[in-house]
Design an enzyme around this catalytic site. Structure first.
Site, PDB file in Angstrom:
ATOM      1  CB  ILE A 278      -0.973  -0.003   1.207  1.00 24.24           C
ATOM      2  CG1 ILE A 278      -2.064   1.025   1.017  1.00 24.24           C
ATOM      3  CG2 ILE A 278      -0.224   0.196   2.526  1.00 24.24           C
ATOM      4  CD1 ILE A 278      -3.252   0.839   1.951  1.00 24.24           C
ATOM      5  CB  CYS A 279       2.235   3.451  -1.872  1.00 25.05           C
ATOM      6  SG  CYS A 279       3.410   4.829  -1.796  1.00 25.05           S
ATOM      7  CB  THR A 280       0.372   8.273  -1.474  1.00 27.14           C
ATOM      8  OG1 THR A 280       0.832   8.325  -0.110  1.00 27.14           O
ATOM      9  CG2 THR A 280      -0.613   9.411  -1.704  1.00 27.14           C
TER      10      THR A 280
END
Length: 330
Positions: A278-280
């Site tokens: 998960i990341c931006t």
């Protein structure tokens, strides 16, 4: 008692043989092999394969043998003899390790190491195929390590033979070109270019295989469901430490994308277990997933929408940094 004595005797014999081979390894080259094989006549290929197999068991450098095989037997027969000798040696090392220590390892293995071992066994021949196509670990050591698992023997042998073929072709042909260059053969430029092309294909295999090993993407709803399961995935947050500290999902492990390649070893126990990244932005998540795929991680998923989507749905987050060790256990 008798079985235990035989195992210790075999272990000591193997240790002495490996130590002796280590001290005399500098004598192993194409010229020495050619001298040994000249007196073997028609049996020379069998003698060469036997030497290659024994060298594999005794941790002698396989690259020297492969280049020598190409120089002595040419690109076609050399590839066959190299591949057969290497596979026989890999099979022997596998069986030796299984006989000597597999039961002991089965009893003593626990925690994260046990999870890794079970993941490798679950992948079976697919894991063998991957590590043969993408040499993440030293070849000789890997043969013994796989013998300590419950991977079946014949799938191991067949996967090894087939998936070592690309590398065998490339390095055997390189040995052949080296001999031709020394002898002043014709068409050296074309042969050298073909050798470089084969090596380039082998060099790009890790990237290609890494992409093939990526799992399907998952959305936020699927992520929530998986995090509620008993065997939940590792949630890997690849944002910067500052972004992670400002708000993250409970239990997520933070390794910034820029540090991921150097710190991939921290995730070793998840090599064959599911990882959700998960990341931006999905672009950074994809880069992280491809990097882990190239490093041999088998079940990597990108969380589509990432933290932006998680926060958009007003789902709970935690602030502050969390101890890395406690996160790795989750």
């Amino acid at each position: 008692m008798r079985n235990s004595f035989l195992r210790w005797a075999l272990f000591l014999l193997l240790a002495v043989a490996i130590t002796t081979a280590f001290f005399y390894r500098d004598r192993l080259d194409a010229a020495s092999l050619q001298q040994w094989l000249e007196g073997a006549g028609l049996a020379a290929p069998l003698v060469f394969m036997a030497i290659y197999a024994l060298g594999t068991v005794l941790f002698l450098p396989g690259s020297v043998m492969t280049l020598a095989g190409g120089a002595l037997f040419g690109p076609v027969l050399g590839t066959f003899y190299n591949l057969t000798g290497a596979t026989i040696g890999a099979a022997l090392a596998f069986l030796i390790a299984r006989y000597l220590a597999s039961e002991w390892v089965e009893e003593k293995t626990g925690g994260r190491l046990k999870r890794l071992k079970e993941g490798v066994e679950k992948e079976g021949w697919r894991f063998v195929a991957f590590v043969r196509l993408v040499p993440l670990f030293p070849f000789n050591l890997l043969n013994y390590a796989l013998g300590l698992t419950r991977i079946r023997f014949w799938p191991y042998v067949i996967a090894s033979y087939l998936c070592m073929l690309p590398g065998a072709i490339a390095y055997t042909y390189l040995g052949y070109v080296g001999r031709e260059a020394a002898a002043g053969g014709e068409g050296l430029v074309q042969k050298a270019l073909l050798a470089l092309a084969l090596l380039a294909v082998v060099a790009f295999l890790p990237r290609i295989i890494g992409r093939l090993r990526l799992g399907p993407t998952i959305d936020i709803d699927q992520l929530q469901q998986r995090l509620q399961q008993e065997e939940k995935p590792l949630l890997l947050d690849v944002r910067t430490a500052e972004d992670y500290a400002s708000g993250h999902i409970a239990g997520a492990l933070n390794i910034p994308l820029e540090e991921l390649e150097a710190r991939a070893g921290e995730l070793a126990s998840w090599q064959e277990s599911p990882i959700a990244i998960i990341c931006t932005t999905d672009r950074r998540s994809k880069k992280a997933a491809q990097l882990l795929g190239k490093e041999g991680f088998a079940d990597v998923h990108i969380v589509v929408g990432g933290m932006s989507q998680w926060q958009k749905q007003s789902l709970p987050v935690e602030a502050g940094t969390a101890p890395a060790e406690s996160n790795k256990e989750n």
